[in-house]
Scaffold this active site. Sequence first.
Site, PDB file in Angstrom:
ATOM      1  CG  ASP B 468      -2.063   0.879   1.202  1.00 49.94           C
ATOM      2  OD1 ASP B 468      -2.216   1.595   0.202  1.00 49.94           O
ATOM      3  OD2 ASP B 468      -2.855   0.868   2.162  1.00 49.94           O
ATOM      4  CD  GLU B 471      -0.390   5.590  -3.575  1.00 49.43           C
ATOM      5  OE1 GLU B 471       0.243   5.751  -2.516  1.00 49.43           O
ATOM      6  OE2 GLU B 471      -1.269   4.745  -3.705  1.00 49.43           O
ATOM      7  CG  ASP B 545      -8.031   4.424   1.090  1.00 49.40           C
ATOM      8  OD1 ASP B 545      -7.901   3.187   0.936  1.00 49.40           O
ATOM      9  OD2 ASP B 545      -7.172   5.137   1.617  1.00 49.40           O
TER      10      ASP B 545
END
Lengths: 585, 901
Positions: B468, B471, B545
């Site tokens: 996760d 980015e 999300d």
Amino acid sequence: MLLRPEVLGALLYAVSSVEAADAKSAESGRPRGVGPEFAKFYKTSDNFFSCISNPSQRIPFSQVNDDYCDCPDGSDEPGTAACSYLTPYSYPQPHLRPGSNLTPENETLALPGFYCKNKGHVPAYIRFENVNDGVCDYDVCCDGSDEYAGVGGVKCEDRCAAIGKEWKKQEEVRQKAQQRALKKRKELQFEADRRRTELKDKIEAGKIRVQGFERRIVEAEENLKEVERREKLRLVKSDAQGKGRGRLGVLLNLAKDRTAELRGALMKVKKQREDMVARVSELEALLSELKETYNPNFNDAGVKKAVQGWEDYAARESTDTWTDAEDRDLTEIAKEDGSESGVNWAEFEGSESEQAASDAAAIYSLTSYLPGPLQNWLGSTMSSLRQILIDNGVLPDNTIHANLDDSAAVKEARKSRDDSQRDLTDAQNELKHAEEDLTKDYGPNGIFRALKDQCTEGDFGEYKYSLCFMQKTTQQPKKGGGQTNMGSFTSFETEFTDDDLPSGGKGLGRGERVVMKYENGQHCWNGPARSTRVILACSENEEIWRVSESEKCVYRMEVGTAAVCGWEGSAREAEKGQASVKDEL
Amino acid sequence: MKNGQIEGTILKTTSEKEKIKLPLVVTFLDSGSTRIQVDEEKRQKGDIELRHGSKVRKERYNEAAGWSLTGAGLQPQKLSKFDKGDKSTTVTWGSSNQFSVIITYAPFGIELFANDKKQVVLNERGFFNFEHWRPKVEKPVTEEGKDEDKKVEPLVPQEDESTWWEETFGGNTDTKPRGPESFSHVYGLPEHAGPLSLKQTRGRESNYDQPYRFFNADVFEYELDNPMTLYGAIPFMQAHNKDFTVGVFWLNAAETWVDIVKTQQGTTMGLGGHTDTQTHWFSESGVMDIFVMLTQSPKELSKKYAELTGYTAMPQMFAIAYHQCRWNYVSDEDVKDVDRKFDKHNIPYDVIWLDLEYTDDKQYFVWDQDNFPDPIGMEKQLDEHERKLVIIIDPHIKNKAGYQIVEELKSKDLAVKNKDGNFFEGWCWPGSSHWIDCFNPAAREWWKSLFPYNKMKGVQSNVWIWNDMNEPSVFNGPEVSMPRDNVHYGNWEHRDVHNLNGMTFHNATHHALVSRAKGESVRPFVLTRSFFAGSQRLGAMWTGDNQASWPHLAASIPMVLNQGVAGFPFAGADVGGFFGNPSKELQTRWYQAGAFYPFFRAHAHIDTRRREPYLLGEPYTEIMAQAVRLRYSLLPSWYTAFREAATEGVPIVRAQYYVHPHDEAGFDIDDQFYIGSTGLLVKPVVTEGGESVDIYLADDETYFDYSTYKTYSGAGKRHSVTAPLDKIPLLMQGGNIFARKDRARRSSGLMKFDPYTLVVVLGRDGRADGELYIDDGETYDFEHGGYIHRNFTFGDGSLKSQDVSSSVSTKDTKKKAAYLKTMDNVLVERIIIVNAPKSLEGKSEVKVTGQSSKSGGTASMSYHVAKDGNAAWAVIRNPAVKIGADWSIDLGVNTDAKGEL
């Protein structure tokens, strides 16, 4: 491993040992997976099998246990997983109702599962879903018979001898523990009943005490009146001596006392304000630090809201500021009265007699022209007259309080009355509490009266938890830090639990359980007020088995206590009924 | 011109009358695709000065291809014709000379043709611009706004200094592929939360006020129907009309914007109007590297794109089953409890997940001793039913003295640096953190060294990983990410590689898991949030999300479909919605939709209420269990669809336009879709209180309701399908055969040897076909022949199973044979013929030829007549034919249809 029938779940249940004995005799005749109580359906004279719930549907007996589901109730496949999809949990499709053409038939599985004989242990049914799936489900089928097909090469040897032996051993331990627990429960019940009786006795005694105090108050009142009357008479006499106790003098005293009282109150308020200011500053410092150090991208709506709120708060003009000058004034006011500051009471006290003279002018000035003896006579007569007038309500009684304050006898009498009053209130409160306590729900048979305020602790994860019966639950980080209140006891409830019992039996198991609700604990950051559900199951000693935070700040405590041993949901209902009858009585 | 490549130079004339040399390479590929690369000579040669003595590279970033492309499909084609003229050069190639390209010189432009039809024009309007390097003229500090996030006026680069230098657009690359007449629909460009058919971003009819943006970011509570950037970037677009499908792949990892303008042409008198679509692309930095692919169908295009960037990695079977996740299962006991509860409630699941809180103080690789004292015991319990555990590991490494991982990261010099050459320090879940630089091969090697079982404590072989925040998410960074002037391995600035960053971390983890122990050879599973073109080779993605709301449920469908369009189809959204508490109805509907995501995982935020399906109570629990079990019964077909993605590059769930590329009426439809090549068409209910949906049917085939066999037919129309809460609008298209396993088990691993049900849905012509792919579901043996691939055909009164597996080398024959042996006892237990012809009525026995587990060569059949609008159907009872063998079942009557329906 301890095996308990309860672990088998809704579809599976153990067969009694009587049936197990039956099984031996009928063993050879039954198709695989058929339990003795269903044996009769599998006896055939014409080589046909009738589906159990749909007897009109007949199939060749060779199709029983041929690993293809023919009966809508699955009864043709007692020994395979072929009919395992016959459950409401399967997405409906026409073919899932074998033998039907889109017409709903009785699709409830006719059999409770695959029957594991478990020779040497207790027979049990295992779900069809778990038959021939390559997993030895020893917890249900200790004989490994559920994996007879050896799917994927699995071999499940018969472990019933060992498991059965272990189970028997455990069972004995469990039985003994159970007996001890029941004995303990008896003790607890005895203790609870004892406390209840004690309480009742206390209530009776309390009532009598209250009556006693009430009577005493009446007497004290009478006594006070009498003393006051006597004292007043005495005072009037001494008043006539002109000892400067006029109305103004009284006022002066009152004012002095009042000022002192006000100053005291002011100082208290000032102190409180300073404390509050300190607290607000501390909070503001915390918040501005939060604003400086919080991360705007840390996806926490609560933090964002708090910071936003702080910014709004900080931006608002406040009207609650004060100047140093105002503060200095306050300090000045706070100083003790005296010649240096405030009111110099001494100055006023000096002129007291003159004040008193003018106070009585209406009556006394006339007498100053008369000769001494006459003055005395007149004085005493006038005093008597005035007293009569006051006693008869013609003249106002101006002097009584101020003057009687000084009287030790009155003080004594009043104190005696006040004490009696206080004793009465205390006794009444005590009685009220006791009566409330008596009617309070202490759980089944009031047994938790025995455990009231008793606490038990347990370490779970990073916290030490504590449960105080009928009181509160708390957690405390092991790494240090304060105790957090997880809720205060509010009421009892019941809940149906369906948990596997771990070996050792320290678990909720299956059935109706007593629940203690603890609510309104400390508020959670960004969440609700903490609350705890304490679910109770039988064990010899009071102990916390498990604590879980299923959701943020909603806790669940699984707790063992002897108090609920032998308790059944229905018993509680009956008990409740009894309780309400008692209440009516 | 040589070896299928044209090399040339574009001259850019600047305002100072100076000519900037931009080397150009046009490559004509085997596949018929064209690759156009433009660089800048001055920077190639390093002939520039960097300010402040910076050590960063002088070249334009040219390594994106190394990450994104597999290296396949790049061979130039031998040209059949090369015609160099005064004003232009024409190149023609292809097996039937079907491809040609005309390059015009002044202004520079490229036109691409297929079958003599102009398909794409590059730089039609002369927008091409390559912002060349210029020396910075120092200005007073006050004007040097270092606002890197400031929005840039798109399109025409301005000659205003502040734009092209300090605002980071030091090297705009600019071009404009443009569809020929009538490409009115463009798809692709994930990840954006909008409709599948991309909307206009400019012009009078514009839907959005900004272009589609690519700058991978941890977006908090993202907005729907919006071109804002999200977590991943695939700069690949399809332009589609009923005859052609054109792909443009803009291979650039820097921040990129794409403008879309559609213009109506020739609509006078309302006749013969068509729409042109113009797109305008620009990136912050890097070389220009474009692939243009001209094809005749979306499928053909998928294959060409996959050839370049790779195919979906074939997952393990568990990875496509149901996943149960929550932030957080708080202890090993909690996990074991949830595991038991699923069994107790008879709901299958394969994987349970642990979010952040399993770590000690957010230190990855270290278990929280208090709450997870016995991770191995927990994993063993899961393993009893062949279940898996997935734990999260993110790229930020807590900066804490004594934490071995960060100490190694620093001492081995493997972290991302800031512009001053020090380790970049930022803020993330653990607080102060450093970031592993997976561009660095040494960092990847080190990462690999952390995962072996003897190194990574508390982990056994049924544990997999979730990446996760890659980015990368940096809480205190600009746009919640890294400063663009951070420096990666090779002295490349972060701005150049930003959109690749997530993939490099995903890649490192994937490779770290390939072999955690000697001799272990199982397919890894790694879920990623951030991705780039090529990430499909590494694992699954999810849409980040989302929120527990009906619009988010609806939006998840085009998002997942678009992942398929862009070659990364192993996708799903958090079932139930991440933020917030879904109503019971919403959650139930989400399970019904999620059962049709390629990646099916329920997930929830830490502040939400518990919502495991068994907690909701009836009827909800039962309905959700049905959805999950439906997924499990269809796993064989899902697995076959994954195989197709892994070999053909096609989507796993397919949009209407993709399956019916000639039906223009379906080009806008993105709320219904097909599963692989099964003919299963689903339209999840995504509205509150929904009682029915309208399903659009493009073709003349008859469709049958999955649960009642009710028939629907009529091309080009919408058909109302009732859908109360317990019903999923799911149709079966006539003409297809698909495989199921109807026995319910606790996990997919326990279904391995269960028998199959074949569903034969006869088409209007009374025929049907379909495929089934099977392998062991975990190892790489399938790469060596260890698999079964069957083709089923039904026609002329018989159903046949034929082998369509490719031939294997002699070396692999053994593996193939060994696998077939393990599957020897796996049979077909039931064949359902939907839309069974009347001629079958009364037949009670069919002939079975070929390998069967029982003798006799016959099986019985039952027939169920059509009634109340529901089709007739027949069931062949237990033919007991082997799934891995050739066989045929003869029904003894002609079944070809004569329009009986």
